[in-house]
Design a protein around this motif. Structure first.
Motif, PDB file in Angstrom:
ATOM      1  N   LEU A   1      -4.544  -7.175   2.944  1.00 45.14           N
ATOM      2  CA  LEU A   1      -2.942  -6.990   2.605  1.00 45.14           C
ATOM      3  C   LEU A   1      -2.132  -6.864   3.793  1.00 45.14           C
ATOM      4  CD1 LEU A   1      -1.138  -6.141  -0.011  1.00 45.14           C
ATOM      5  CD2 LEU A   1      -1.668  -3.819   0.769  1.00 45.14           C
ATOM      6  N   ILE A   2      -2.603  -6.033   4.498  1.00 45.09           N
ATOM      7  CA  ILE A   2      -1.970  -5.779   5.860  1.00 45.09           C
ATOM      8  C   ILE A   2      -1.934  -7.120   6.679  1.00 45.09           C
ATOM      9  CG2 ILE A   2      -1.348  -4.465   7.837  1.00 45.09           C
ATOM     10  CD1 ILE A   2      -3.206  -2.045   6.313  1.00 45.09           C
ATOM     11  N   LEU A   3      -2.866  -7.612   6.863  1.00 47.29           N
ATOM     12  CA  LEU A   3      -3.199  -9.159   7.776  1.00 47.29           C
ATOM     13  C   LEU A   3      -1.872 -10.113   7.096  1.00 47.29           C
ATOM     14  CD1 LEU A   3      -4.675 -10.680  10.069  1.00 47.29           C
ATOM     15  CD2 LEU A   3      -6.101 -11.174   7.932  1.00 47.29           C
ATOM     16  N   THR A   4      -2.236 -10.128   5.932  1.00 45.42           N
ATOM     17  CA  THR A   4      -1.452 -11.255   5.277  1.00 45.42           C
ATOM     18  C   THR A   4       0.046 -10.987   5.381  1.00 45.42           C
ATOM     19  OG1 THR A   4      -1.964 -10.512   3.082  1.00 45.42           O
ATOM     20  CG2 THR A   4      -3.034 -12.417   3.843  1.00 45.42           C
ATOM     21  N   ASN A   5       0.482  -9.751   5.381  1.00 46.31           N
ATOM     22  CA  ASN A   5       1.941  -9.230   5.614  1.00 46.31           C
ATOM     23  C   ASN A   5       2.236  -9.479   6.666  1.00 46.31           C
ATOM     24  OD1 ASN A   5       3.452  -6.562   6.704  1.00 46.31           O
ATOM     25  ND2 ASN A   5       4.123  -7.128   4.611  1.00 46.31           N
ATOM     26  N   ILE A   6       1.538  -9.322   7.940  1.00 48.31           N
ATOM     27  CA  ILE A   6       1.737  -9.554   9.463  1.00 48.31           C
ATOM     28  C   ILE A   6       1.998 -10.955   9.514  1.00 48.31           C
ATOM     29  CG2 ILE A   6       0.919  -9.373  11.714  1.00 48.31           C
ATOM     30  CD1 ILE A   6      -0.753  -6.978  10.895  1.00 48.31           C
TER      31      ILE A   6
ATOM     32  N   LEU B   1      -0.178  -4.416 -11.405  1.00 56.89           N
ATOM     33  CA  LEU B   1       0.244  -3.784 -10.140  1.00 56.89           C
ATOM     34  C   LEU B   1       0.342  -4.420  -9.192  1.00 56.89           C
ATOM     35  CD1 LEU B   1      -0.529  -0.111 -11.294  1.00 56.89           C
ATOM     36  CD2 LEU B   1       1.722  -1.167 -11.383  1.00 56.89           C
ATOM     37  N   GLY B   2      -0.920  -4.923  -8.799  1.00 57.20           N
ATOM     38  CA  GLY B   2      -1.361  -5.697  -7.558  1.00 57.20           C
ATOM     39  C   GLY B   2      -0.474  -6.950  -7.498  1.00 57.20           C
ATOM     40  N   TYR B   3      -0.293  -7.535  -8.321  1.00 58.44           N
ATOM     41  CA  TYR B   3       0.645  -8.844  -8.325  1.00 58.44           C
ATOM     42  C   TYR B   3       2.211  -8.352  -7.587  1.00 58.44           C
ATOM     43  CZ  TYR B   3       3.452 -12.738  -9.135  1.00 58.44           C
ATOM     44  OH  TYR B   3       4.113 -13.825  -8.932  1.00 58.44           O
ATOM     45  N   TYR B   4       2.659  -7.093  -8.339  1.00 57.89           N
ATOM     46  CA  TYR B   4       3.766  -6.748  -7.797  1.00 57.89           C
ATOM     47  C   TYR B   4       4.081  -6.193  -6.494  1.00 57.89           C
ATOM     48  CZ  TYR B   4       5.624  -8.574 -12.296  1.00 57.89           C
ATOM     49  OH  TYR B   4       5.760  -9.208 -13.353  1.00 57.89           O
ATOM     50  N   LEU B   5       2.923  -5.687  -6.153  1.00 55.88           N
ATOM     51  CA  LEU B   5       2.612  -5.044  -4.719  1.00 55.88           C
ATOM     52  C   LEU B   5       2.879  -6.058  -3.835  1.00 55.88           C
ATOM     53  CD1 LEU B   5       2.076  -2.550  -2.719  1.00 55.88           C
ATOM     54  CD2 LEU B   5      -0.125  -3.366  -3.198  1.00 55.88           C
TER      55      LEU B   5
ATOM     56  N   ASN C   1       4.993  -9.120   0.527  1.00 56.50           N
ATOM     57  CA  ASN C   1       4.882 -10.498   0.908  1.00 56.50           C
ATOM     58  C   ASN C   1       3.412 -10.690   1.489  1.00 56.50           C
ATOM     59  OD1 ASN C   1       5.387 -13.057   1.487  1.00 56.50           O
ATOM     60  ND2 ASN C   1       6.368 -12.602   3.503  1.00 56.50           N
ATOM     61  N   ALA C   2       2.510 -10.440   0.832  1.00 55.45           N
ATOM     62  CA  ALA C   2       1.276 -10.423   1.279  1.00 55.45           C
ATOM     63  C   ALA C   2       0.176 -10.811   0.210  1.00 55.45           C
ATOM     64  CB  ALA C   2       0.573  -8.886   1.648  1.00 55.45           C
ATOM     65  N   SER C   3      -1.321 -11.366   0.565  1.00 54.92           N
ATOM     66  CA  SER C   3      -2.103 -11.601  -0.336  1.00 54.92           C
ATOM     67  C   SER C   3      -2.410 -10.909  -1.690  1.00 54.92           C
ATOM     68  CB  SER C   3      -3.545 -11.791   0.361  1.00 54.92           C
ATOM     69  OG  SER C   3      -4.583 -11.580  -0.310  1.00 54.92           O
TER      70      SER C   3
END
Lengths: 432, 262, 297
Positions: free
Chosen positions: A117-122, C243-247, C252-254
């Motif tokens: 999550l953090i990696l893709t955000n970065i 929830l994960g989808y909206y998170l 803007n992440a995986s």
């Protein structure tokens, strides 16, 4: 250049980068083999797995805070996250009904998910300098620089010193923690120290081999070494050697073609070594077991063949002259193939000679023959006396056991049975 | 001191199991009578549980075989019931008392058959026999040791078998539960059931058993209780391991030597 | 519309995984699931390279083959040469995973599979690959595959429910009643392998574990009844997907990473509730008991 020349040229350090990769892989794998030995002995190989997957969020957060790829920052971040993951596994499995395998799988995947999550955000935020952060997932040994190698060397030395200093305590902790506690070893402190050196090793290694495969570096060398020895000291040295060699060979293989990742190759070489060790290793190896079985079968065939002479000659009282193969086949109650093998090997070893178309025993053959019958009858007496088996039930057991009784056990049996003359069937126990 | 019986409930032949370099049971050869409560006793690690497990096919013997009512286990499985040690399962498993007892019923059913009304009644009846009827909806994680043991007994009762093999059913239960379990076993005996009980309290043994099997890796004795329960035989049973036998067993494992050459 | 497709795909993965995961954790086999999910990689890569097709039957076969290989490796190390279980698992799956990564690098430009996708999937791209019947688009291919998988998993578990529960709870008793513990273990592993393979593309190797273990563990903490645990696990998995989808949208992440994070948060909440209810309960197990079930010899 042929593949082999390429492979060899790696070791000539023709390119400056190669030297870094060489030393980096060597230092990293060597220390993993050392630290992994303890995780292996404590049956916690999968804890290494958790730590390796769990350093990812630590690295990413460290990057977010530091805004750049400073190795020291990243190492600290990784260490904290890795350590937290072991604490989490421990806490969940000791404070709830959740079992530790579930706790491990859960912590591993959730930490990794957070890392992603953090990696893709970065990555998506297009932050400068972010390139190369994803190398922590799969590792990129070729990206190591001299500063990294220096850090590796320092960490290696420190960890080796710690291991040497606490060697006996760690050994006891791995084998018998309860005893260790009973003689006043600070168990919790030792666990923390082991945990810290494991986490530090992983944190250092992910850069080169990545989070998924780092656990192999901890698990596989020790497992491979285990197939060669029962002694912990020897095992650890072997683990270090196997690991270091695999590190260097893996790095050299990946060097031979561009775009080949180093980490997976190191793991492949390591796995090959483990597999090889499991096949030909001296300790529990498969080949060893096979050889042992052959030699057992041979011994049994020889002794059974020679034993039939005892029965056919009434304990060597009679001398019916050479005994033909036909008589042996009919009277010995052995399978034909076993008898054939027994005759072949007895003859080879000089226990048996051919005379006038029949077989006669040599002096040594006669001795083995008597000895086998003797052990058979001693064992029959032993189990009928001490295990209360009826005389008609003891023969089958003795048929197998007679071949494995050592001279020491024979002496022990004699003494226990007060130097008996006859077996439960009232047959004389022959003396040799 | 091994008494043979004619028309036995269970007979074993040369039953031998060797674990990790240690002989668990060695050459066990006995016949057991029908319709009695049979105690299996011996010191710790003498192979009592292993004997039960190898009779039930849970452990494969290295050598030897078992016959129940003169048939193989597979042929008479419906007539045999097994009560494992209480500690062998995870009591944190999310299930109610009724769920666990019902397992005994549906273990016998095919995969698709549902439990019918008769099954339900049998389950309730068996729960009642062990005084757990009021607890039928209780979660098993909330039970005391004695209650857990009674759940296992009730489950076995639902199988309506002829032979019951019970592994330490009296361990960790309080005195009153122990008494009620014994009363139950005696009642089962009066219905003609054969009951094997692994037990380790010598003091109570004489009140409980009709027949006694004494085990210390090898079979020391098997016979009517009053004949077997004698000081010299007990001394023989509890007087330590046969060290020579242990040495042989560890050699066998170490050299992967066949116990019987084929 | 795309959002909906992505969320429903995640829900399908979550549901199958929650059902299987409930059995997996009760059998103390969570780490074998982990091993299989990593180890299917080389089979997928080879089949993919040969057929140039990402989701066809060959890929399934390839994955199944490597799943089988890793199980036999584990068996070989553990049974034949008597290596301890945790190390047997560790060696076997890292070896196959490394092989998979090397194969990806080797085929390089020839296959459109990248390394990251292997670990955390590309659920965001699911709507791009639509299935067509005649001239009409009927939705993403992944969606339909996962739907079929869910139907298979549900019916397989429904048919064998009692056998699976019995062998999970009491192996000794099951064996004594003539029910093969090993057979039902492989039955379950078959379901896990299939689900892993079909979920691979959308959520990747490691996150499939989060789906398998997380919701089931959360549900286990909240209930004492196995049927309820399965439904709670499904509910937890579904809500984590949404929830994960909206998170993921917010950060803007995986998406897969975000869902796993939500699964972790859900577990922490359930853990807090559990601890509140069971303050009396403390370390019954040694802090470091062996993480893997060691099979009786």
């Amino acid at each position: 250049m042929t593949w082999w020349q390429e492979f060899i040229s790696f070791f000539s350090f023709a390119e400056p980068n190669v030297e870094i990769v060489f030393w980096g892989s060597l230092l990293l794998s060597a220390v993993s083999g050392l630290v992994g030995s303890f995780t292996f002995l404590r049956k916690q190989s999968l804890i290494g797995d958790v730590i390796a997957h769990s350093v990812l969020p630590g690295i990413c957060l460290a990057f977010l805070i530091g805004k750049e790829k400073d190795p020291a920052y990243l190492l600290i971040g990784a260490t904290i996250a890795g350590w937290l993951s072991t604490v989490a596994v421990d806490f969940i499995s000791s404070r709830s009904k959740i079992k530790s395998d579930t706790a491990i799988a859960l912590v591993l995947s959730v930490f990794f998910g957070l890392g992603v999550l953090i990696l893709t955000n970065i990555q998506h935020s297009g932050m400068a300098n972010q390139s190369g952060l994803d190398q922590f997932i799969f590792g990129r040994a070729s990206a190591m620089n001299p500063a990294d190698v220096q850090v590796f060397a320092v960490v290696d030395i420190l960890i080796t010193l710690v291991v040497l200093l606490f060697f006996r305590a760690f050994k006891l902790l791995s084998f018998d923690p309860q005893f260790a506690q009973s003689i006043g070893f600070p168990l919790d402190l030792l666990r923390v120290i082991l945990s810290v050196i494991t986490v530090a090793t992983v944190a250092m290694g992910v850069q080169a081999v990545g989070v998924v495969l780092m656990s192999a570096l901890l698990i596989t060398p020790a497992a491979a070494a285990r197939f060669w020895t029962d002694r912990i000291r020897v095992m650890m040295i072997l683990a270090v050697v196997i690991s270091a060699a695999s590190g260097v060979i893996g790095a050299a293989i990946s060097y031979t073609s561009s775009g080949m990742p180093t980490g997976p190759w190191i793991v492949i070489v390591l796995s090959a070594m483990a597999l090889l060790s499991s096949l030909v290793g001296k300790n529990k190896g498969l080949l060893q077991a096979r050889l042992l079985r052959w030699s057992n079968d041979r011994k049994i065939a020889i002794e059974n063949t020679l034993k039939s002479f005892f029965y056919l000659t009434d304990g060597f009282e009679d001398d019916p002259g050479p005994i033909s193969s036909k008589t042996l086949r009919e009277k010995s109650r052995m399978h034909r193939a076993d008898l054939r093998r027994g005759i072949f090997f007895s003859r080879l070893k000089g226990f048996l000679k051919k005379e006038n178309g029949g077989w006669v025993l040599s002096e040594e053959g006669e001795k083995i023959s008597k000895e086998t019958v003797r052990k058979h009858r001693l064992w029959e007496l032993y189990i009928s006396k001490f295990m209360h088996l009826k005389p008609d039930h003891v023969h089958d057991d003795a048929e197998g056991i007679e071949h494995i009784i050592t001279p020491e056990i024979e002496a022990e049996l004699e003494e226990l049975l007060e130097f008996p003359e006859t077996d439960p069937h009232d047959k004389a126990i022959p003396k040799v | 001191m091994i008494t043979e019986v004619k028309d036995p409930s269970i007979e074993t032949h040369n039953l031998t199991v060797v674990y990790n370099k240690k002989p668990a049971i060695w050459n066990i050869d006995f016949t057991l009578p029908k319709g009695q409560i049979i105690g299996i006793m011996g010191p710790n690690g003498s192979g009592k549980s292993t004997l039960l497990k190898s009779i039930m096919g849970i452990v494969d013997p290295n050598i030897g075989y078992v016959r129940i009512f003169d048939e193989t286990l597979d042929e008479v499985r419906d007539r045999v019931s097994y009560v494992p040690q209480r500690q062998s399962v995870d009591w944190d498993f999310p299930a109610s008392v009724y769920d666990v007892v019902a397992m005994g019923r549906y273990a016998r059913k095919g995969m698709f058959k549902r439990l019918n009304k008769a099954d339900h009644e049998v389950i309730l009846e068996c729960l009642d026999k062990v005084n757990l009827l009021p607890y039928q909806n209780r979660q098993i994680s909330q039970l005391s040791g004695g209650q857990q043991q009674r759940v296992f007994l009730a489950r076995a009762l639902t199988q309506e078998a002829d032979v019951y093999l019970m592994d330490e059913p009296l361990v960790g239960v309080d005195a009153s539960t122990e008494q009620s379990i014994i009363t139950l076993l005696k009642q089962m005996k009066s219905e003609g059931k054969t009951i094997l009980v692994v037990h380790h309290d010598l003091h109570t043994a004489s009140d409980y058993f009709d027949w006694l099997v004494l085990l210390n890796t090898r079979l020391v004795a098997s016979g009517p209780f009053s004949e077997v329960f004698a000081e010299d035989i007990l001394k023989d049973t509890y007087g330590g391991q046969l060290t020579t036998l242990s040495k042989i067993a560890s050699l066998l494992k170490e050299k992967s030597f066949p116990m019987r050459h084929k | 519309m795309n959002d909906l497709w992505i969320i429903s795909t995640a829900i399908l993965v979550a549901t199958s995984s929650a059902i299987l995961g409930s059995f997996l954790i009760m059998r103390k086999m969570a780490m074998i699931g982990d091993a299989i999910s990593h180890a299917v990689l080389p089979g997928i890569v080879i089949a993919y390279f040969v057929t140039q097709n990402r989701t066809g039957f060959p890929v399934l076969m390839g994955a199944a083959a490597s799943g089988l290989i890793v199980t036999s490796f584990i068996q070989f190390f553990n049974r034949r040469v008597r290596l301890q279980m945790d190390a047997s698992i560790g060696i076997s799956y890292t070896f196959l995973f490394a092989l998979g990564i090397i194969l990806i690098s080797y085929f390089g430009s020839n296959v459109d599979l990248d390394q990251e996708c292997v670990l955390y999937g590309e659920i965001a791209y699911v709507p791009l690959d639509q299935l067509m019947i005649g001239d009409t688009l009927i939705g993403p291919r992944q969606f339909w595959i996962l739907l079929i998988n869910l139907v298979l998993v549900v019916s397989a578990v429904f048919i064998a429910y009692r056998r699976l529960v019995l062998t999970s709870f009491d192996e000794g008793f099951a064996t004594s009643a003539g029910i093969s513990v090993v057979f039902w273990q492989y039955y379950l592993m078959g379901g896990v392998s299939l689900t892993t393979v079909v979920s691979f593309e959308s959520v990747g190797a490691i996150l499939v574990i989060a789906f398998l273990v997380g919701p089931a563990a959360t549900a286990y903490l909240l209930t004492d009844q196995f049927k309820r645990m399965i439904f709670l696990a499904i509910g937890t998995g579904i809500s984590a997907s949404i929830l994960g989808y909206y998170l993921a949208v917010v950060t803007n992440a995986s998406i897969a990473g975000a869902i796993a994070t939500v699964i972790g948060i859900q577990f922490m909440l359930a853990f807090a509730v559990y601890r509140n209810k069971h303050k009396w309960r403390d370390s019954k197990h040694a802090p470091y008991d062996s993480p893997v079930k060691v099979e009786p010899e």
